[in-house]
Motif scaffolding. Structure first.
Motif, short mmCIF file in Angstrom:
data_model
loop_
_atom_site.label_atom_id
_atom_site.label_comp_id
_atom_site.label_asym_id
_atom_site.label_seq_id
_atom_site.Cartn_x
_atom_site.Cartn_y
_atom_site.Cartn_z
N HIS A 40 0.91 -1.11 -0.09
CA HIS A 40 -0.05 0.48 -0.12
C HIS A 40 0.75 1.18 -0.34
CE1 HIS A 40 -3.34 -2.60 1.18
NE2 HIS A 40 -2.92 -3.24 1.68
N ASP A 41 0.15 2.79 -0.63
CA ASP A 41 0.91 3.52 -0.19
C ASP A 41 0.03 4.50 0.33
OD1 ASP A 41 2.51 3.14 -3.95
OD2 ASP A 41 3.88 2.90 -1.83
N VAL A 42 0.64 4.88 1.29
CA VAL A 42 -0.59 5.70 2.69
C VAL A 42 -0.07 6.64 2.49
CG1 VAL A 42 -1.55 5.80 4.34
CG2 VAL A 42 -0.91 3.77 3.47
N GLU A 43 -0.74 7.90 1.87
CA GLU A 43 -0.43 9.41 2.38
C GLU A 43 -0.75 10.18 3.88
OE1 GLU A 43 0.75 12.78 1.03
OE2 GLU A 43 -0.19 11.12 -0.46
N THR A 44 -0.04 10.58 4.08
CA THR A 44 -0.05 10.64 5.65
C THR A 44 0.38 12.74 5.35
OG1 THR A 44 2.57 11.46 5.71
CG2 THR A 44 1.78 9.18 5.88
N LEU A 49 3.67 7.36 2.63
CA LEU A 49 4.59 6.21 2.98
C LEU A 49 4.32 4.47 2.16
CD1 LEU A 49 4.78 6.33 6.94
CD2 LEU A 49 6.74 6.47 5.61
N HIS A 50 5.48 3.34 2.38
CA HIS A 50 4.41 2.37 1.17
C HIS A 50 5.00 1.65 2.98
CE1 HIS A 50 6.59 -1.06 -0.24
NE2 HIS A 50 5.87 -1.23 -1.21
N ASN A 73 15.84 -1.34 4.36
CA ASN A 73 14.41 -1.11 3.80
C ASN A 73 13.34 -2.38 4.58
OD1 ASN A 73 14.44 -3.62 1.98
ND2 ASN A 73 14.91 -2.09 0.88
N HIS A 74 12.06 -2.76 4.52
CA HIS A 74 11.75 -4.09 5.30
C HIS A 74 12.08 -5.35 5.20
CE1 HIS A 74 9.14 -4.12 2.09
NE2 HIS A 74 8.85 -5.46 2.51
N LYS A 75 12.55 -5.52 3.78
CA LYS A 75 13.17 -6.96 3.15
C LYS A 75 14.24 -7.20 3.95
CE LYS A 75 10.47 -7.42 -1.00
NZ LYS A 75 10.38 -7.63 -2.50
N ALA A 101 10.43 3.70 5.36
CA ALA A 101 10.55 4.81 5.44
C ALA A 101 10.10 5.69 4.20
CB ALA A 101 12.04 5.70 6.29
N PRO A 102 10.20 6.77 3.31
CA PRO A 102 9.86 7.69 2.12
C PRO A 102 10.85 7.18 1.40
CG PRO A 102 9.21 9.00 4.14
CD PRO A 102 10.28 7.81 4.77
N GLY A 103 11.17 6.96 -0.13
CA GLY A 103 12.01 6.63 -1.36
C GLY A 103 12.83 5.24 -1.01
N GLN A 104 12.39 4.49 0.60
CA GLN A 104 13.77 3.95 0.53
C GLN A 104 13.26 2.02 0.50
OE1 GLN A 104 16.87 4.88 2.29
NE2 GLN A 104 14.52 6.55 1.96
#
Length: 381
Positions: A40-44, A49-50, A73-75, A101-104
């Motif tokens: 998901h891409d969540v607008e904050t 945020l991915h 990143n999370h992976k 985190a944004p862009g990571q």
């Protein structure tokens, strides 16, 4: 040391080099545990945020929410941990939410020139939107390094949304002028991956130049946008002190149960010890993991999984968890097999308001349940 003692055994270490990590993409593309993972891409209020999520909120149970370190990143940060067989036995009872985190994240578009990266406080301010977006009642956070700082900040600002925190390699202090200048100089003389690696790995790991370090050097270089990473790295190094002090009048500190984790000889060890001195000892566990280097969740996922299991049980969750080493069926938490530490050690919490608290840890054959955490436990495993 008064109180109950935790023991930690590792049945089968899962070092990446033992799994034959010989391609740039293997760690990053490693399959997540079975299940329906959705991106998901969540607008904050502070940007997009991915988010990668599995499952749906289950009654009043908290979601397990993770936030990774700089350079990851999370992976890269959490795959080995969440792929552990025993961890999957835990996570099937919870919705799991990984935040990049944004862009990571892998495949992230490069930010435009002049883009103002969110501050660490703003990154923490993004999380309530995620919690609300997915309908979480609350979260148990697992953060590493920069991610641990973000989750701690989130818990300080929004304590009602956080039931517990597992913080690896947290440094609650901002960088001083000398440290900031040294970081800038290092950035001018070294490639970005080589600048970030000393933040992630112990000196022993860097000197021995293990396959793990080499693999992560390639992963950071090839699978994370370098411009975006540079922005995140600079913002992390510009962070302010976390305003926590358990000894002062009207002290502000984390109210939820906390497990602090650091590997032996890890670059973050001093910061984690200081963070321990700022937290309430009645709900804090300090776990120092032997033979785990700078990233315990990567090099010793089974040990950390076992500690996390007891942490959740102490909070009143998962009273029954399958233990594959026994009959294969669910067993009550009170009869869970204890972990036998690979070695014992003593640790002094410098800066603690209680003074020097060097405590030797010894083996124990007790089979009592861990129960609620009632004191700071400094454990080497």
């Amino acid at each position: 040391m008064a109180g109950k003692e935790q023991q930690f055994t590792e049945e089968k270490p899962l070092l990446p080099e033992q799994r034959g990590a010989d391609s740039d993409m293997e760690l990053c593309e490693q399959l997540m545990p079975p299940g329906d993972w959705k991106e998901h891409d969540v607008e904050t209020p502070y940007g997009m945020l991915h988010v990668v999520i599995r499952g749906a909120p289950k009654g009043n149970k908290p979601a397990i929410l993770t936030f990774h370190d700089v350079g990851l990143n999370h992976k890269l940060c959490f795959n080995a941990f969440f792929n552990n067989e025993d961890m999957q036995e835990i996570t099937k009872h919870f919705v799991v939410c990984h935040i990049d985190a944004p862009g990571q994240h892998v495949g992230a578009s490069q930010f435009p020139q002049g883009y103002l990266y969110p501050t660490m406080d703003q990154l923490a301010g993004m999380l309530p939107t995620v919690v609300q977006h997915f309908g979480f009642k609350s979260i148990v956070g697992i953060g590493v390094g920069a991610g641990a700082y973000v989750l701690a900040k989130f818990a300080l600002i929004f304590p009602d949304q956080v039931e517990g925190l597992v913080l690896l390699n947290i440094d609650p202090n901002g960088k001083g002028w000398i440290d900031w200048a040294a970081s800038k100089l290092s950035g001018l003389t070294s490639s970005l991956p080589d600048t970030v690696l000393p933040h992630l790995f112990s000196q022993d790991e860097l000197v021995s130049n293990t396959e793990l370090v080499q693999s992560y050097r390639q992963q950071i270089n090839n699978n994370i946008n370098q411009f975006n990473l540079h922005l995140f790295w600079n913002m992390y190094n510009s962070r302010r002190d976390l305003e926590m002090n358990r000894g002062a009048l009207n002290a502000k500190t984390l109210k939820c149960p906390v497990m602090l984790v650091v590997g032996d000889n890890a670059p973050a060890e001093e910061g984690v010890v200081e963070c321990n001195s700022k937290l309430d000892p009645t709900n804090t566990t300090f776990l120092k993991m032997a033979d785990s280097g700078g990233l315990p969740q990567i090099t010793q996922p089974a040990k950390l999984t076992e500690a996390f299991k007891y942490f959740l049980q102490g909070m009143g969750y998962i009273a029954y968890v399958k233990d594959r080493r026994l009959s294969g069926g669910p067993v009550p938490s009170a009869s869970m097999t204890r972990l036998a530490r690979s070695r014992t050690a003593s640790l002094t919490s410098a800066g603690s308001t209680e003074g020097a608290r060097s405590r030797a840890c010894t083996h124990s054959d007790s089979t009592e349940g861990v129960g609620a955490v009632t004191q700071t436990m400094e454990v080497s495993c």
